[in-house]
Design a protein around this motif. Structure first.
Motif, PDB file in Angstrom:
ATOM      1  N   ALA A   1       0.835  -1.207   0.000  1.00 19.76           N
ATOM      2  CA  ALA A   1       0.000   0.000   0.000  1.00 19.76           C
ATOM      3  C   ALA A   1       0.869   1.257   0.000  1.00 19.76           C
ATOM      4  CB  ALA A   1      -0.931  -0.010   1.207  1.00 19.76           C
ATOM      5  N   TYR A   2       1.902   1.249   0.856  1.00 18.82           N
ATOM      6  CA  TYR A   2       2.772   2.437   0.944  1.00 18.82           C
ATOM      7  C   TYR A   2       3.478   2.702  -0.384  1.00 18.82           C
ATOM      8  CZ  TYR A   2       6.439   5.616   2.461  1.00 18.82           C
ATOM      9  OH  TYR A   2       7.271   6.697   2.568  1.00 18.82           O
ATOM     10  N   LYS A   3       3.962   1.657  -1.021  1.00 22.96           N
ATOM     11  CA  LYS A   3       4.701   1.813  -2.269  1.00 22.96           C
ATOM     12  C   LYS A   3       3.797   2.166  -3.448  1.00 22.96           C
ATOM     13  CE  LYS A   3       8.625  -1.098  -0.995  1.00 22.96           C
ATOM     14  NZ  LYS A   3       9.366  -2.357  -1.243  1.00 22.96           N
ATOM     15  N   SER A   4       2.495   2.111  -3.253  1.00 18.29           N
ATOM     16  CA  SER A   4       1.574   2.513  -4.320  1.00 18.29           C
ATOM     17  C   SER A   4       1.277   4.007  -4.270  1.00 18.29           C
ATOM     18  CB  SER A   4       0.254   1.737  -4.208  1.00 18.29           C
ATOM     19  OG  SER A   4      -0.533   2.217  -3.114  1.00 18.29           O
ATOM     20  N   ILE A   5       1.743   4.669  -3.201  1.00 19.07           N
ATOM     21  CA  ILE A   5       1.457   6.090  -3.010  1.00 19.07           C
ATOM     22  C   ILE A   5       2.605   6.927  -3.576  1.00 19.07           C
ATOM     23  CG2 ILE A   5       0.985   7.920  -1.325  1.00 19.07           C
ATOM     24  CD1 ILE A   5       0.049   5.690   0.604  1.00 19.07           C
ATOM     25  N   TYR A   6       2.263   7.880  -4.403  1.00 20.29           N
ATOM     26  CA  TYR A   6       3.268   8.772  -4.994  1.00 20.29           C
ATOM     27  C   TYR A   6       2.907  10.223  -4.700  1.00 20.29           C
ATOM     28  CZ  TYR A   6       5.508   4.931  -7.443  1.00 20.29           C
ATOM     29  OH  TYR A   6       6.183   3.772  -7.722  1.00 20.29           O
ATOM     30  N   TRP A   7       3.926  11.048  -4.759  1.00 22.53           N
ATOM     31  CA  TRP A   7       3.736  12.492  -4.576  1.00 22.53           C
ATOM     32  C   TRP A   7       3.791  13.149  -5.947  1.00 22.53           C
ATOM     33  CZ3 TRP A   7       8.336  16.063  -3.555  1.00 22.53           C
ATOM     34  CH2 TRP A   7       7.911  17.377  -3.374  1.00 22.53           C
ATOM     35  N   PRO A   8       2.672  13.689  -6.439  1.00 28.44           N
ATOM     36  CA  PRO A   8       2.664  14.242  -7.792  1.00 28.44           C
ATOM     37  C   PRO A   8       3.446  15.538  -7.937  1.00 28.44           C
ATOM     38  CG  PRO A   8       0.567  14.652  -6.720  1.00 28.44           C
ATOM     39  CD  PRO A   8       1.352  13.763  -5.794  1.00 28.44           C
ATOM     40  N   ASN A   9       3.769  16.196  -6.805  1.00 27.89           N
ATOM     41  CA  ASN A   9       4.555  17.435  -6.846  1.00 27.89           C
ATOM     42  C   ASN A   9       3.856  18.504  -7.685  1.00 27.89           C
ATOM     43  OD1 ASN A   9       6.639  19.181  -6.297  1.00 27.89           O
ATOM     44  ND2 ASN A   9       8.032  18.361  -7.831  1.00 27.89           N
ATOM     45  N   ASN A  10       2.545  18.426  -7.748  1.00 23.44           N
ATOM     46  CA  ASN A  10       1.757  19.409  -8.490  1.00 23.44           C
ATOM     47  C   ASN A  10       0.349  19.377  -7.906  1.00 23.44           C
ATOM     48  OD1 ASN A  10       0.127  20.810 -10.356  1.00 23.44           O
ATOM     49  ND2 ASN A  10       1.446  20.231 -12.068  1.00 23.44           N
TER      50      ASN A  10
ATOM     51  N   PHE B   1      -2.332  20.498  -8.793  1.00 21.72           N
ATOM     52  CA  PHE B   1      -3.429  20.279  -9.741  1.00 21.72           C
ATOM     53  C   PHE B   1      -3.658  18.796  -9.993  1.00 21.72           C
ATOM     54  CE2 PHE B   1      -1.697  24.499 -10.802  1.00 21.72           C
ATOM     55  CZ  PHE B   1      -2.830  25.261 -10.547  1.00 21.72           C
ATOM     56  N   ASN B   2      -2.698  17.961  -9.597  1.00 24.70           N
ATOM     57  CA  ASN B   2      -2.846  16.505  -9.730  1.00 24.70           C
ATOM     58  C   ASN B   2      -3.123  15.839  -8.388  1.00 24.70           C
ATOM     59  OD1 ASN B   2      -2.370  16.468 -12.523  1.00 24.70           O
ATOM     60  ND2 ASN B   2      -0.158  16.504 -12.210  1.00 24.70           N
ATOM     61  N   GLY B   3      -3.481  16.638  -7.398  1.00 24.38           N
ATOM     62  CA  GLY B   3      -3.744  16.107  -6.071  1.00 24.38           C
ATOM     63  C   GLY B   3      -2.557  16.283  -5.154  1.00 24.38           C
ATOM     64  N   ASP B   4      -2.781  16.019  -3.862  1.00 22.74           N
ATOM     65  CA  ASP B   4      -1.685  16.126  -2.891  1.00 22.74           C
ATOM     66  C   ASP B   4      -0.894  14.831  -2.816  1.00 22.74           C
ATOM     67  OD1 ASP B   4      -2.244  18.835  -1.923  1.00 22.74           O
ATOM     68  OD2 ASP B   4      -4.113  17.950  -1.196  1.00 22.74           O
ATOM     69  N   LEU B   5      -1.579  13.712  -3.015  1.00 24.89           N
ATOM     70  CA  LEU B   5      -0.946  12.411  -3.149  1.00 24.89           C
ATOM     71  C   LEU B   5      -1.708  11.647  -4.218  1.00 24.89           C
ATOM     72  CD1 LEU B   5      -0.446  11.466   0.634  1.00 24.89           C
ATOM     73  CD2 LEU B   5       1.353  12.131  -0.961  1.00 24.89           C
ATOM     74  N   VAL B   6      -1.080  10.660  -4.809  1.00 25.34           N
ATOM     75  CA  VAL B   6      -1.748   9.866  -5.831  1.00 25.34           C
ATOM     76  C   VAL B   6      -1.435   8.388  -5.601  1.00 25.34           C
ATOM     77  CG1 VAL B   6       0.172  10.140  -7.457  1.00 25.34           C
ATOM     78  CG2 VAL B   6      -2.085   9.559  -8.321  1.00 25.34           C
ATOM     79  N   VAL B   7      -2.442   7.558  -5.757  1.00 32.12           N
ATOM     80  CA  VAL B   7      -2.276   6.110  -5.616  1.00 32.12           C
ATOM     81  C   VAL B   7      -2.255   5.498  -7.013  1.00 32.12           C
ATOM     82  CG1 VAL B   7      -3.269   3.984  -4.707  1.00 32.12           C
ATOM     83  CG2 VAL B   7      -3.473   6.125  -3.399  1.00 32.12           C
ATOM     84  N   ILE B   8      -1.230   4.713  -7.309  1.00 32.09           N
ATOM     85  CA  ILE B   8      -1.143   3.985  -8.582  1.00 32.09           C
ATOM     86  C   ILE B   8      -1.901   2.676  -8.390  1.00 32.09           C
ATOM     87  CG2 ILE B   8       0.364   3.121 -10.394  1.00 32.09           C
ATOM     88  CD1 ILE B   8       0.707   6.099  -9.831  1.00 32.09           C
ATOM     89  N   LEU B   9      -3.082   2.596  -8.937  1.00 37.35           N
ATOM     90  CA  LEU B   9      -3.974   1.465  -8.661  1.00 37.35           C
ATOM     91  C   LEU B   9      -3.389   0.107  -9.045  1.00 37.35           C
ATOM     92  CD1 LEU B   9      -7.295   3.205  -9.686  1.00 37.35           C
ATOM     93  CD2 LEU B   9      -6.659   2.461  -7.382  1.00 37.35           C
ATOM     94  N   PRO B  10      -2.740  -0.047 -10.200  1.00 37.34           N
ATOM     95  CA  PRO B  10      -2.152  -1.366 -10.518  1.00 37.34           C
ATOM     96  C   PRO B  10      -1.074  -1.792  -9.521  1.00 37.34           C
ATOM     97  CG  PRO B  10      -2.378  -0.045 -12.508  1.00 37.34           C
ATOM     98  CD  PRO B  10      -2.648   0.873 -11.344  1.00 37.34           C
TER      99      PRO B  10
END
Length: 637
Positions: free
Chosen positions: A57-66, A68-77
């Motif tokens: 779960a932790y490794k699926s979370i990314y920081w978009p650094n923008n 406009f793309n959210g504060d954090l993003v989860v890569i569903l696959p």
């Protein structure tokens, strides 16, 4: 200086309706990075709802650094191996519940997470105010032994600027000076014990060539009038005579021949003979060398002072001891690494690292030491003197393969892999581009650095006169002291505005004098505006704001500013890992751009902000100041 403990932070979050304790995961640092608080809660939610391992779960979370793309993003696959990730996304959005976030939304393979506008100001502003000057600083990075943090900090030696005293202070030396000062500031902010070292090119054959030039063109009278300029003129005259001979030698070498005969005649022979006189300690040659060194150090010191940069040590090739060089040679010979060829002693690195490193000369056919031998010995001496954990060379990219890759490989071959692993070459594009505007007015090859700075200062003075509404908060009443600092900061911002590998023109006056977003002048303007507003406003403690005042910070523009401020510790950590200062400048530019959405550009200075907005502005001012200092920018006394 006090900071919230974990129990205090959890008590604060609990008061905001968050479940406590904060979910614990090894990778998160909730007391240093507020985004890690979000990551911790999000990891817990995802692992439960997606029924997966918390590490997945932790490794699926990314920081978009923008934002406009959210504060954090989860890569569903990455979260679920289930090919039908849309089903997983639907389940998550239906059952997702956490007061820290609004309901996430699916965007293709991404699940975008955004902070709640109600929660973010209440959770973040107290967090920033608790840390103030250490917000964004990861102090644990500088601790040598985490089991005993009170013991010594890690030691860093940064070698930067390092001009050759025989020739001009080139654009690449200016870049090295600005980048190196930033690296030193960055590591100091992360609690490292930093030594700033200027390793002058004050020995070797370039000095020998200057000595030949002095004997042909030197004038004691002109030296007394302007010693630095006269020495530079001499070097250019002798270099102009030497270039055809260099070209002839290169042509023979490129055709697979031996240039020994060519290099035993003319200026080659005169240069080598003069340097041999220096190495033999001849009084006249040493006297001239000392004059040249003293003149240039005095000149450089004035330049560095103008830039607000100091060094802990002025060293140079001439300071490397004969004993250390002898030790290096003995080690190399004992391991069978050196061989004699045409009178030179060399290391055939093709036998150890393939063709790319070629052959490294340790002593030339005259018996003189080479730059490589002196640098190998310098590494040993510095390590014994400082016991550094890391040494960083901030030098143009043109020396990586020709020098640093060889240096590091030879240390490994000397059975010193641990020492070699502590060394890092932080390189930048070695382009000598100078803006056409400067080139039209100045002949860089015959111009002293202070004259280029003076040209930049004139341009900025002109820009301030044309933009009085910007100049007033920026300059204040004391322009005599303030203008030079503004110029220096504008230069620093421009030099660090592009990634290190990019071909970036130095002294681009059109950018240096501009108030466009992302420039040094614009950044300084907004910092000055914040200082002015905060000084004239009633600043509440972030814990003393009323519910109505908190609600005033829930507007879209204010929340978007807070969404940027929460990123700052992640930004500084990223820059620490990549040593790309352009990341900081881009971030600060985004902050000021968002700030301009809240504070109209034409709003009069002296206007009084509400307690809630004054609190927000002070937090923003702190982040701007921290980021600017990280870049090496100055704020005066």
């Amino acid at each position: 200086m006090t900071t919230l403990t974990l129990p205090e932070l959890e008590a604060h979050l609990g008061g905001l309706g968050m479940n406590i304790p904060i979910p614990k995961f090894q990778a998160v640092e909730v007391l240093n990075r507020p985004l890690d608080i979000a990551r911790a809660y999000l990891t817990d939610i995802l692992s439960n709802l997606a029924e997966c391992d918390p590490d997945v779960a932790y490794k699926s979370i990314y920081w978009p650094n923008n934002i406009f793309n959210g504060d954090l993003v989860v890569i569903l696959p990455k979260l679920s191996r289930d090919a039908d990730f849309k089903t997983v996304a639907l389940r998550l959005t239906q059952k997702f519940k956490c007061p820290l976030f609004i309901l996430p939304f699916q965007d293709g393979v991404h699940l975008r997470i955004t902070f709640s506008s109600q929660m973010l100001p209440r959770f973040l502003l107290p967090y920033i105010y608790d840390r103030l000057n250490i917000y964004g600083r990861h102090l644990a990075l500088g601790i040598r032994d985490h089991s005993s943090p009170e013991l010594e900090r890690k030691k860093l030696v940064v070698e930067f600027s390092s001009p050759n005293i025989a020739s001009e202070f080139q654009a690449k030396h200016f870049k090295s000076t600005i980048f190196g000062a930033h690296v030193a500031c960055l590591y100091e902010s992360m609690n490292w014990d930093v030594v700033r070292l200027n390793y002058l090119g004050d020995w070797g054959k370039p000095i020998g060539l200057l000595g030949v030039g002095w004997e042909k063109f030197g004038s004691e009278d002109e030296f007394q009038v302007n010693s630095a300029r006269h020495l530079l003129e001499i070097y250019h005259k002798i270099q102009e005579l030497f270039i055809p001979q260099l070209a002839a030698s290169k042509k023979i070498r490129d055709e697979g021949g031996d240039p020994a005969e060519v290099e035993s005649q003319g200026l080659f022979a005169e240069r080598n003979a003069y340097f041999k006189r220096m190495e033999d300690g001849e009084e006249q040659a040493i006297a001239l060398w000392k004059r040249v060194r003293d003149v240039n150090i005095e000149n450089y010191t004035k330049l560095y002072s103008r830039l607000g940069i100091t060094f802990d040590e002025y060293s140079g090739e001439s300071q490397v001891s004969l004993e250390a060089m002898t030790e290096v040679e003995e080690i190399l010979k004992s391991k069978g690494l050196t061989e004699e060829k045409s009178g030179s002693w060399m290391i055939d690195l093709t036998k150890h690292a393939g063709k790319k490193l070629g052959t490294a000369i340790i002593r030339d056919r005259t018996g003189s030491s080479t730059y490589l031998l002196r640098d190998l010995a310098a590494v040993l001496e510095r390590f014994r003197k400082y016991s550094f954990d890391k040494m960083i060379y901030v030098v143009a990219a043109d020396q990586h393969t020709t020098h640093f890759a060889r240096l590091f490989k030879i240390l490994e071959l000397m059975d010193m892999p641990d020492l070699a692993s502590r060394l890092q070459h932080v390189q930048f594009c070695d382009s000598m581009n100078v803006s056409q505007q400067v080139q039209d007015k100045l002949d860089l090859m015959n111009t002293m650095p202070d004259e280029i700075l003076a040209e930049c200062e004139r341009a900025i003075q002109n820009s301030l006169e044309k933009n009085p509404e910007k100049a007033t908060p920026l300059v204040g009443k004391n322009d005599v002291e303030t203008i030079p600092m503004i110029v220096t900061n504008a230069l620093i911002a421009e030099e660090l505005s592009s990634r290190r590998a990019n071909n970036h023109a130095s002294f681009d006056i059109s950018r240096i004098q501009s108030f466009e977003p992302g420039t040094g002048l614009d950044l300084q303007y907004w910092y000055a505006r914040l200082c002015s507003i905060v000084e004239t406003s009633y600043l509440e403690s972030s814990t003393s704001l009323s519910e109505e005042e908190w609600e005033s910070l829930e507007q879209e523009d204010e929340v978007d500013l807070l969404r940027l401020l929460v990123q700052y510790p992640d930004i500084t950590y990223s820059v620490y890992e990549t040593l790309e200062p352009a990341t900081v400048l881009t971030y600060l530019s985004n902050v000021t751009a968002q700030l301009s959405m809240i504070i109209p550009d034409n709003e009069e200075d002296g206007s009084v902000a509400s307690p809630a907005h004054a609190t927000l502005y002070e937090a923003t001012r702190r982040v701007l100041e921290s980021g600017m200092k990280l870049l090496g920018m100055n704020f005066g006394k």
